[in-house]
Enzyme design. Structure first.
Site, PDB file in Angstrom:
ATOM      1  N   GLY A  83      76.397  72.480  10.488  1.00  0.00           N
ATOM      2  CA  GLY A  83      75.375  71.737   9.743  1.00  0.00           C
ATOM      3  C   GLY A  83      75.282  72.018   8.255  1.00  0.00           C
ATOM      4  N   ARG A 105      86.970  80.303  20.754  1.00  0.00           N
ATOM      5  CA  ARG A 105      86.398  81.596  21.136  1.00  0.00           C
ATOM      6  C   ARG A 105      85.609  81.442  22.434  1.00  0.00           C
ATOM      7  NH1 ARG A 105      82.797  79.368  17.222  1.00  0.00           N
ATOM      8  NH2 ARG A 105      80.866  78.789  18.274  1.00  0.00           N
ATOM      9  N   ARG A 130      67.980  81.013  25.845  1.00  0.00           N
ATOM     10  CA  ARG A 130      68.247  82.144  24.945  1.00  0.00           C
ATOM     11  C   ARG A 130      66.937  82.865  24.639  1.00  0.00           C
ATOM     12  NH1 ARG A 130      73.038  80.615  20.687  1.00  0.00           N
ATOM     13  NH2 ARG A 130      74.242  79.294  22.110  1.00  0.00           N
TER      14      ARG A 130
HETATM   15  C1  MV4 Z   1      77.156  64.277  13.254  1.00  0.00           C
HETATM   16  C2  MV4 Z   1      75.943  63.721  13.683  1.00  0.00           C
HETATM   17  C3  MV4 Z   1      75.837  62.335  13.704  1.00  0.00           C
HETATM   18  N1  MV4 Z   1      76.884  61.584  13.320  1.00  0.00           N
HETATM   19  N2  MV4 Z   1      78.172  63.463  12.876  1.00  0.00           N
HETATM   20  C4  MV4 Z   1      75.750  68.865  13.327  1.00  0.00           C
HETATM   21  C5  MV4 Z   1      76.588  70.098  13.253  1.00  0.00           C
HETATM   22  C6  MV4 Z   1      77.952  69.679  12.958  1.00  0.00           C
HETATM   23  N3  MV4 Z   1      78.883  70.395  13.747  1.00  0.00           N
HETATM   24  C7  MV4 Z   1      77.990  68.206  13.245  1.00  0.00           C
HETATM   25  N4  MV4 Z   1      76.640  67.782  13.415  1.00  0.00           N
HETATM   26  C8  MV4 Z   1      76.349  66.460  13.536  1.00  0.00           C
HETATM   27  N5  MV4 Z   1      77.341  65.610  13.207  1.00  0.00           N
HETATM   28  C9  MV4 Z   1      78.009  62.142  12.906  1.00  0.00           C
HETATM   29  N6  MV4 Z   1      79.028  61.358  12.502  1.00  0.00           N
HETATM   30  C10 MV4 Z   1      74.910  64.584  14.058  1.00  0.00           C
HETATM   31  C11 MV4 Z   1      75.101  65.959  13.973  1.00  0.00           C
HETATM   32  C12 MV4 Z   1      73.971  66.754  14.357  1.00  0.00           C
HETATM   33  C13 MV4 Z   1      73.992  67.546  15.501  1.00  0.00           C
HETATM   34  C14 MV4 Z   1      75.104  67.630  16.313  1.00  0.00           C
HETATM   35  C15 MV4 Z   1      75.107  68.410  17.447  1.00  0.00           C
HETATM   36  C16 MV4 Z   1      73.972  69.115  17.786  1.00  0.00           C
HETATM   37  C17 MV4 Z   1      72.846  69.061  16.996  1.00  0.00           C
HETATM   38  C18 MV4 Z   1      72.842  68.279  15.850  1.00  0.00           C
HETATM   39  C19 MV4 Z   1      71.703  68.233  15.066  1.00  0.00           C
HETATM   40  C20 MV4 Z   1      71.707  67.472  13.930  1.00  0.00           C
HETATM   41  C21 MV4 Z   1      72.843  66.735  13.565  1.00  0.00           C
END
Ligand code: MV4
Length: 445
Positions: free
Chosen positions: A165, A292, A336
């Site tokens: 994030g 991991r 958790r």
């Molecule tokens: C996104 C998304 C919506 N659309 N990508 C959050 C962490 C990072 N690894 C990618 N993330 C996100 N990518 C697109 N194209 C929304 C998130 C996201 C999210 C993803 C998984 C778990 C929680 C989240 C919380 C906010 C945003």
């Protein structure tokens, strides 16, 4: 098989690894900072070596100190656990140079997944679905605006060196792009010393569903089904479960195949996780691959009755994976337990545990390194344990969790137990109809 494994970690995961080593007849070496002298992983290991002062950079992240500890104890392998050096390519490289087996990914595997644009390009080539977007680094804000106009708002800017994030900005309209582009770049530069950002379509109200995979050096990869990690707060997972309440047999087959393609495309060896975003129409998109063992691995262990740490050690020692996929037979949930105050913005609450009673009984597992009288140091992450339940159905796993949380007594510090107790009674949570936005609107009573 290895004779002696050094565990380059602390807390519950160090203990978790020691337990499996014991069952396999492998000797263990614990390492600890001066803040962790009285930690259970130190007491449970066959040997223990102090590796420095409390700050992680002086101890759990200090490669020379860790290598010295491995050499003086004659360890033939190092298990990094999660966090700290688990995905550090340089550490994996140095272990190899010292003829000590790193029980984790090779530097090549780490690097191929570390840069998100590279990872995405690899996935496209392998035929794994990715979120539609630009096909590389953004060169200017005008390029970002042009791409966004073409695919339609909302879009999301992400740091190529990112994950979790940081350096991420959602953009809803053209007028917001300039500011979002600048802040995403600045945040990426500050966090990762790399200001490269890319753009993709924003997937609204997605679920976070990840697939556990295992691969061996002979090219066989299998999947071990999914975990739903949509219950997160500011990118910190709080509850995970398997199977996902949103899963269907058809979707599991498709996502399992995609995860295996992802792992195969980088010749993956060991246990790993492929993370996907899943939208309300059950379209799924590759997000990242974690090379991991993860905190939430236990729910998978419970629903397929399979020791993932044992598998990881066996693969590192050159054994083959079974080659068949595993499907959940039961339902498992993990909460958790953090030393944090859920009534005060989840602020860390280190200090002495005065009273401790941990739950037990049918379907209950507690993975924790704490005990009555233990002092939680302020230097590390605040997770003090994981409470895992398993039952034949999701409703029963929730009922068991509520019962186990009610038995849990931790006095002296604040914990996330009251939060979990309320979540287990929440109608929306119980219905299984939630996504990653769920906790934004969850009010503690
Ligand atoms: C996104 C998304 C919506 N659309 N990508 C959050 C962490 C990072 N690894 C990618 N993330 C996100 N990518 C697109 N194209 C929304 C998130 C996201 C999210 C993803 C998984 C778990 C929680 C989240 C919380 C906010 C945003």
């Amino acid at each position: 098989m290895f004779k002696k494994i050094l565990i380059a970690n602390r807390g519950e995961i160090a203990l978790r690894i020691i337990r499996t080593c014991r069952e396999m007849g492998i000797k263990t070496v614990a390492v600890y900072s001066t803040a962790d002298r009285d930690s259970l992983h130190v007491k449970f290991a066959d040997e223990a070596v102090c590796i420095g002062k409390p700050p992680s950079s002086d101890s759990y992240l200090n490669i020379p100190h860790l290598m010295s500890a491995a050499e003086i104890t004659n360890a033939d392998a190092i298990h990094p656990g999660y966090g700290f050096l688990a995905e550090n390519a340089r550490f994996a490289q140095i272990c190899a140079e010292h003829q000590i087996k790193f029980i984790g990914p090779t530097p090549a595997m780490i690097n191929s997944m570390g840069d998100k644009i590279t990872a995405k390009a690899t996935m496209i080539k392998a035929g794994v679905p990715v979120v539609p977007g630009g096909d590389g680094l953004l060169k200017s804000v005008d390029e970002a605006k042009g791409l966004a106009k073409n695919m339609g708002y909302p879009v999301i800017l992400k740091a190529t060196a990112g994950g979790g994030g940081k350096g991420m900005r959602i953009v809803f309209e053209d007028s917001e792009m300039e500011k979002a582009y600048d802040t995403a770049k600045a945040e990426a530069a500050a966090s990762f010393k790399n200001d490269g950002v890319y753009l993709e379509k924003y997937v609204e109200e997605p679920r976070h569903i990840e697939i556990q995979v295992a691969g061996d050096q002979y090219g066989t990869v299998c999947h071990l089904s999914e975990r739903d990690c949509s219950i997160q707060r500011r990118h910190q997972k709080l509850v995970e479960e398997s199977p996902s309440p949103f899963m269907t047999d058809e979707l599991r087959k498709k996502m399992g195949d995609a995860a295996k393609k992802a792992a195969n495309s980088i010749n993956y060896e060991g246990v790993g996780t492929v993370e996907f975003l899943v939208d309300k129409h059950r379209n799924f998109y590759f997000m990242e691959m974690n090379t991991r063992i993860q905190v939430e691995h236990c729910v998978t262990e419970e629903v397929i009755n399979f020791d993932l740490i044992k598998e990881q050690i066996k693969i590192a020692a050159g054994e083959k994976v079974s080659g068949v996929d595993y499907f959940p037979q039961l339902h498992s949930i993990e909460c958790r337990i953090n030393a944090e105050d859920p009534y005060n913005d989840f602020r860390p609450s280190p200090g002495k545990i005065v009273t401790l009673h941990q739950p037990g009984g049918h379907g209950v597992r507690v993975d924790s390194h704490v005990y009555a009288g233990y002092v939680i140091p302020p230097y590390y992450d605040s997770m003090i344990g994981k409470l895992i339940t398993v039952a034949r159905t999701r409703n029963e796993a929730i009922d068991t969790m509520y019962r186990a949380l009610s038995e849990y007594v931790i006095e002296g510090i604040k914990t996330t137990i009251p939060f979990h107790l309320q979540l287990m009674q929440d109608e929306r949570f119980r219905s299984g109809n939630f996504n990653t936005k769920f906790l934004e609107n969850f009010q503690l009573k």
